[in-house]
Design an enzyme around this catalytic site. Structure first.
Site, PDB file in Angstrom:
ATOM      1  N   CYS A  35       0.832  -1.210   0.000  1.00 14.34           N
ATOM      2  CA  CYS A  35       0.000   0.000   0.000  1.00 14.34           C
ATOM      3  C   CYS A  35       0.866   1.259   0.000  1.00 14.34           C
ATOM      4  CB  CYS A  35      -0.921  -0.033   1.228  1.00 14.34           C
ATOM      5  SG  CYS A  35      -1.761   1.518   1.570  1.00 14.34           S
ATOM      6  N   CYS A  38      -0.016   3.939   2.622  1.00 10.62           N
ATOM      7  CA  CYS A  38       0.394   3.457   3.954  1.00 10.62           C
ATOM      8  C   CYS A  38       1.847   3.824   4.225  1.00 10.62           C
ATOM      9  CB  CYS A  38       0.243   1.936   4.056  1.00 10.62           C
ATOM     10  SG  CYS A  38      -1.444   1.330   3.867  1.00 10.62           S
TER      11      CYS A  38
END
Length: 287
Positions: A35, A38
């Site tokens: 991600c 993230c």
């Protein structure tokens, strides 16, 4: 205090998150290695954990490895964040957020910061003329929270206001960019401008004598504004700059107007009524 950053699994979630949340808030970051957002948010959260060391726990859950936890807390997309307090989930944030958004979300649940109380006591001591006590209290505040850069800004300001300009400037140079770019940091840096104004000026008595003989002397008005600000007379300093703007608006490429605007920004939070008064006077001269 050390920053509290932990990796959480299904096996230790109750202990690390729910139990610990009885003492301090726990911000749980549900993330995954693939991600992109993230990875962008993680360093910001880790920095926040260092800045607020001891006041909250950052718990990281790798949803690729901890799918049971992700399912239990209904994680549909990542990054996803949940704040736990007193054993309960109290707030959720979805998607990448700013550091200020995380801090604002945590604020109602944070443990009190002892360093902030000590900062207030130090300012009260300084205002009462108890210089040594003020410095000692700021030292205690720094021990309580070494990451609170406002303590060092307070110290620089006290050095400044007590005439220790070299100490103030040396301390400011050592501060991180975050401190320099903060509202308080910019305000303090604006004050240093007035030290530069008087650096090459005649002494204040000579400046005042010049103005007695020539009340509209632009250079003397500018230098007097610097002396007045450094002697903690912002109202008189702004009056001086307004007069300079009215008699010589083009002096040093319009330095009177620029300096007034910088002074407004510097004093806006501390003296809003005073700023509004002089801002209106400047507008009247402009229009």
């Amino acid at each position: 205090m050390e920053a509290m950053i932990i990796d959480v699994t299904q096996d230790n979630f109750d202990e690390m998150v729910l139990n610990n949340s009885m003492h301090v808030p726990v911000l749980v970051d549900f993330w995954a290695p693939w991600c992109g957002p993230c990875k962008q948010v993680m360093p910001m959260l880790e920095k926040l954990a260092h800045d607020l060391a001891g006041r909250f726990i950052l718990a990281k859950v790798n949803t690729e490895e901890q799918q049971e936890l992700a399912n239990k807390y209904q994680i549909r997309s990542i990054p996803s964040f949940k704040i736990f307090h007193q054993g309960q989930m109290v707030q959720e944030l979805q998607g990448a957020q700013t550091a200020s958004a995380f801090r604002e979300a945590l604020e109602p649940y944070l443990k009190p910061d002892l360093s902030e109380d000590l900062r207030q006591q130090a300012q009260q001591a300084f205002n009462a003329g108890e210089y040594d006590q003020a410095i000692k209290l700021l030292g205690d505040a720094s021990q309580a929270n070494p990451n609170n850069f406002r303590i060092h800004l307070d110290l620089a300001k006290m050095y400044f206001q007590s005439g220790h300009l070299d100490k103030a400037e040396a301390l400011m140079e050592k501060l991180p960019d975050e401190a320099k770019q903060s509202k308080e940091g910019k305000s303090l840096q604006a004050l240093f401008k007035f030290t530069q104004i008087v650096a090459n000026a005649d002494d204040i008595e000579t400046v005042q004598k010049t103005l007695q003989n020539d009340p509209n002397n632009a250079e003397a008005l500018y230098h007097l504004s610097g002396y007045l600000m450094l002697h903690n007379h912002p109202d008189k300093a702004m009056s001086c700059l307004l007069k300079l703007f009215s008699v010589a608006p083009d002096y040093q490429d319009g330095v009177a107007k620029k300096t007034l605007i910088e002074t407004f920004e510097m004093l806006q939070d501390e003296r809003p009524e005073l700023v509004n008064t002089y801002r209106r006077q400047l507008q009247n001269l402009l229009f």
